[in-house]
Design a protein around this motif. Structure first.
Motif, PDB file in Angstrom:
ATOM      1  N   GLY A  59       0.832  -1.195   0.000  1.00  0.00           N
ATOM      2  CA  GLY A  59       0.000   0.000   0.000  1.00  0.00           C
ATOM      3  C   GLY A  59       0.865   1.243   0.000  1.00  0.00           C
ATOM      4  O   GLY A  59       2.096   1.163  -0.064  1.00  0.00           O
ATOM      5  N   SER A  60       0.229   2.396   0.081  1.00  0.00           N
ATOM      6  CA  SER A  60       0.972   3.651   0.133  1.00  0.00           C
ATOM      7  C   SER A  60       0.117   4.719   0.773  1.00  0.00           C
ATOM      8  O   SER A  60      -1.117   4.628   0.787  1.00  0.00           O
ATOM      9  CB  SER A  60       1.388   4.102  -1.279  1.00  0.00           C
ATOM     10  N   ILE A  61       0.767   5.748   1.332  1.00  0.00           N
ATOM     11  CA  ILE A  61       0.081   6.911   1.866  1.00  0.00           C
ATOM     12  C   ILE A  61       0.873   8.153   1.475  1.00  0.00           C
ATOM     13  O   ILE A  61       2.071   8.075   1.187  1.00  0.00           O
ATOM     14  CB  ILE A  61      -0.086   6.851   3.400  1.00  0.00           C
ATOM     15  N   THR A  62       0.195   9.282   1.473  1.00  0.00           N
ATOM     16  CA  THR A  62       0.838  10.558   1.193  1.00  0.00           C
ATOM     17  C   THR A  62       1.118  11.279   2.500  1.00  0.00           C
ATOM     18  O   THR A  62       0.253  11.326   3.383  1.00  0.00           O
ATOM     19  CB  THR A  62      -0.061  11.434   0.303  1.00  0.00           C
ATOM     20  N   ALA A  63       2.313  11.814   2.634  1.00  0.00           N
ATOM     21  CA  ALA A  63       2.663  12.549   3.850  1.00  0.00           C
ATOM     22  C   ALA A  63       1.689  13.704   4.042  1.00  0.00           C
ATOM     23  O   ALA A  63       1.380  14.429   3.092  1.00  0.00           O
ATOM     24  CB  ALA A  63       4.088  13.084   3.741  1.00  0.00           C
ATOM     25  N   THR A  89       5.241  10.376  -1.114  1.00  0.00           N
ATOM     26  CA  THR A  89       4.510   9.120  -0.948  1.00  0.00           C
ATOM     27  C   THR A  89       5.377   8.139  -0.168  1.00  0.00           C
ATOM     28  O   THR A  89       6.559   7.963  -0.475  1.00  0.00           O
ATOM     29  CB  THR A  89       4.149   8.507  -2.309  1.00  0.00           C
ATOM     30  N   VAL A  90       4.780   7.501   0.833  1.00  0.00           N
ATOM     31  CA  VAL A  90       5.463   6.444   1.573  1.00  0.00           C
ATOM     32  C   VAL A  90       4.823   5.119   1.170  1.00  0.00           C
ATOM     33  O   VAL A  90       3.641   4.893   1.400  1.00  0.00           O
ATOM     34  CB  VAL A  90       5.365   6.648   3.091  1.00  0.00           C
ATOM     35  N   TYR A  91       5.613   4.264   0.532  1.00  0.00           N
ATOM     36  CA  TYR A  91       5.151   2.933   0.140  1.00  0.00           C
ATOM     37  C   TYR A  91       5.480   1.947   1.254  1.00  0.00           C
ATOM     38  O   TYR A  91       6.456   2.124   1.984  1.00  0.00           O
ATOM     39  CB  TYR A  91       5.841   2.505  -1.158  1.00  0.00           C
ATOM     40  N   TYR A  92       4.669   0.895   1.366  1.00  0.00           N
ATOM     41  CA  TYR A  92       4.913  -0.080   2.427  1.00  0.00           C
ATOM     42  C   TYR A  92       4.434  -1.461   2.019  1.00  0.00           C
ATOM     43  O   TYR A  92       3.636  -1.626   1.090  1.00  0.00           O
ATOM     44  CB  TYR A  92       4.211   0.339   3.732  1.00  0.00           C
ATOM     45  N   ASN A  93       4.929  -2.450   2.741  1.00  0.00           N
ATOM     46  CA  ASN A  93       4.453  -3.829   2.621  1.00  0.00           C
ATOM     47  C   ASN A  93       4.399  -4.439   4.006  1.00  0.00           C
ATOM     48  O   ASN A  93       5.362  -4.356   4.769  1.00  0.00           O
ATOM     49  CB  ASN A  93       5.387  -4.674   1.753  1.00  0.00           C
TER      50      ASN A  93
END
Length: 459
Positions: free
Chosen positions: A233-237, A285-289
């Protein structure tokens, strides 16, 4: 500014019937009303007061435990007097206890932060705990700890520790049915703080089933989100953010069910923390798993690039345990060497064995945590199963091995927890490894309008 406690309203109790606790008289518009209800029944349905929202995971129950907790909240409009909880599907003797409290200076858009895994014991415990913590509570948050027991008591000692000042919100016992008690305390953090697991010391009454929970109330300017989903997923700062603090725990592994290896425990996930990565609010954008149990990859977060980081300059990565293989073990946990961050701790290894016995399995390793590496799972001794590695602060314990021929192993506990202990025998079912998680804490903005956001992604 930190959250402040306004006060608690009058508690209410009944025998398998609706209860209407009072709202504190000084509650003003914009305050948070946080309400808790306990019912002494394993499957009864608790109906929330009109206009209230359940916190993530509510109602809380633990398999085999007689007792359920509902926790909910409302941003006060002003003029609230009571909060009525209803019950259905219970039985005579199922005491119902509820109380509401008020906090001020909260984030009205997202007042509830981390909600830690529920604790419960289906036994004859006098005390209530240890109620689990996931580690860090951020500056200005109120850490709220709730406990209940399926019997009344004469006193519950106020919590202590972690350099915090703890105070009691309320303590109520009921003898309306078969007896019960409810207690909750809080402490406000002046800076980011590691909060340990907590136990309420109870005096009087008889040992009984217990249940408890720990959660955070967030101050204005801090959003602390708990998401229950694995995968990418990802979120915006958020606007105004200038840096982000990143944490992760990898997943635990599941032992193979092939012959000898089915008797070995698997390892726990590693822990990693990156203190600060620069972001631009509103655009970065911060991407993550978030790794699922036995996925054998990693849990990670990275600013600007949709792949696992290779350096702490732009992300964090926590190595997951090895997937189950047909080996005599021990099967390895996630390692600090394969993780990325300023602080890294390995997960514990699963217990191994040199020969098949068809009698008992070995324990799984626990995950790493913010302050230490995970513990290794125990090897079996003759027909005695190996014990799962004990949980470290903020981590998940390992599963204990199965007993007797083809006995099932116990699953590891969230987060990252230590691949289930292998059951004894070539046809046994090993316990499952637990999922990992990722945390993202955004800080920034100037003067009194700073924006700080913390998002927690778990499964």
């Amino acid at each position: 500014m930190p959250v402040s406690f306004v006060g608690a309203g009058s508690a209410a109790s009944a025998d398998n019937a609706s209860v209407s606790p009072g709202v504190h008289g000084s509650t003003a518009a914009g305050d948070l009303i946080l309400a808790v209800c306990y019912v002494r029944h394993a499957t009864a349905t608790i109906g929330l007061p009109a206009g209230y929202t359940a916190v993530s995971g509510s109602p809380f129950s633990v398999s085999g435990v007689t007792g359920r907790l509902a926790v909910c909240y409302k941003i006060a409009a002003g003029g609230e007097a009571t909060a009525t909880f209803t019950v259905s599907g219970g039985a005579a003797g199922a005491d119902m206890i509820a109380q509401a409290s008020t906090f001020r200076g909260i984030n009205s858009s997202a007042p509830i932060g981390i909600v830690c895994p529920a604790f419960g014991v289906a036994g004859t415990d006098t005390d209530i705990g240890p109620i689990r913590s996931l580690g860090y509570f951020l500056s200005g948050q109120a850490c709220v700890v709730i406990g209940a027991r399926a019997d009344d008591w004469t006193g519950a000692a106020t919590l202590s520790g972690d350099g915090l000042t703890w105070s009691e919100i309320g303590e109520t016992v009921s003898t309306a049915g078969s007896d019960a008690g409810l207690v909750w305390d809080y402490a406000v953090t002046a800076a980011d703080a590691l909060v340990s697991d907590k136990t309420f010391t109870i005096t009087g009454g008889a040992g009984a089933h217990t249940i408890g929970l720990m959660l955070a109330v967030s101050p204005s300017g801090l959003t602390d989100t708990y998401v229950t989903a694995t995968g990418a997923g990802s979120i915006t700062a958020p606007a105004g953010a200038t840096s982000v603090r990143l944490e992760a725990i990898g997943s635990g592994g599941t032992p193979s069910n092939l012959a000898l290896s089915s008797e070995c425990g698997n390892g726990g996930g590693a822990y990693a923390l990156t203190n600060s990565v620069t972001v631009t609010g509103g655009s970065s954008t911060v991407y993550y798993n978030v790794d699922a149990g036995n996925a054998n990859t990693s849990s990670w977060a990275r600013v600007g690039t949709n792949s696992a980081p290779t350096a702490a300059t732009d992300g964090v990565k926590a190595d997951s345990a090895d997937a189950g293989v047909n080996s005599s073990g021990p099967i390895g946990g996630g390692t600090a060497a394969n993780s990325v961050g300023d602080v890294k701790y390995s997960g514990g290894n699963g217990g191994g064995t040199s020969a098949a016995s068809n009698t008992a399995g070995c324990g799984g390793g626990s995950s790493g945590g913010p302050t230490s590496a995970g513990n290794n799972g125990g090897a079996r001794s003759a027909n005695v199963a190996g014990v799962g590695g004990a949980a470290v602060l903020g981590g998940g314990r390992g599963g204990t091995g199965g007993v007797s021929a083809n006995g099932a192993g116990q699953a590891g506990a969230f987060p990252g927890g230590g691949g289930g202990g292998g059951g004894g025998g070539g046809g046994s079912v090993p316990g499952a490894g637990a999922n990992g998680y990722v945390r993202m804490s955004f800080t920034g903005g100037g003067g009194g309008s700073s924006t700080r956001r913390r998002q927690m992604i778990v499964t």
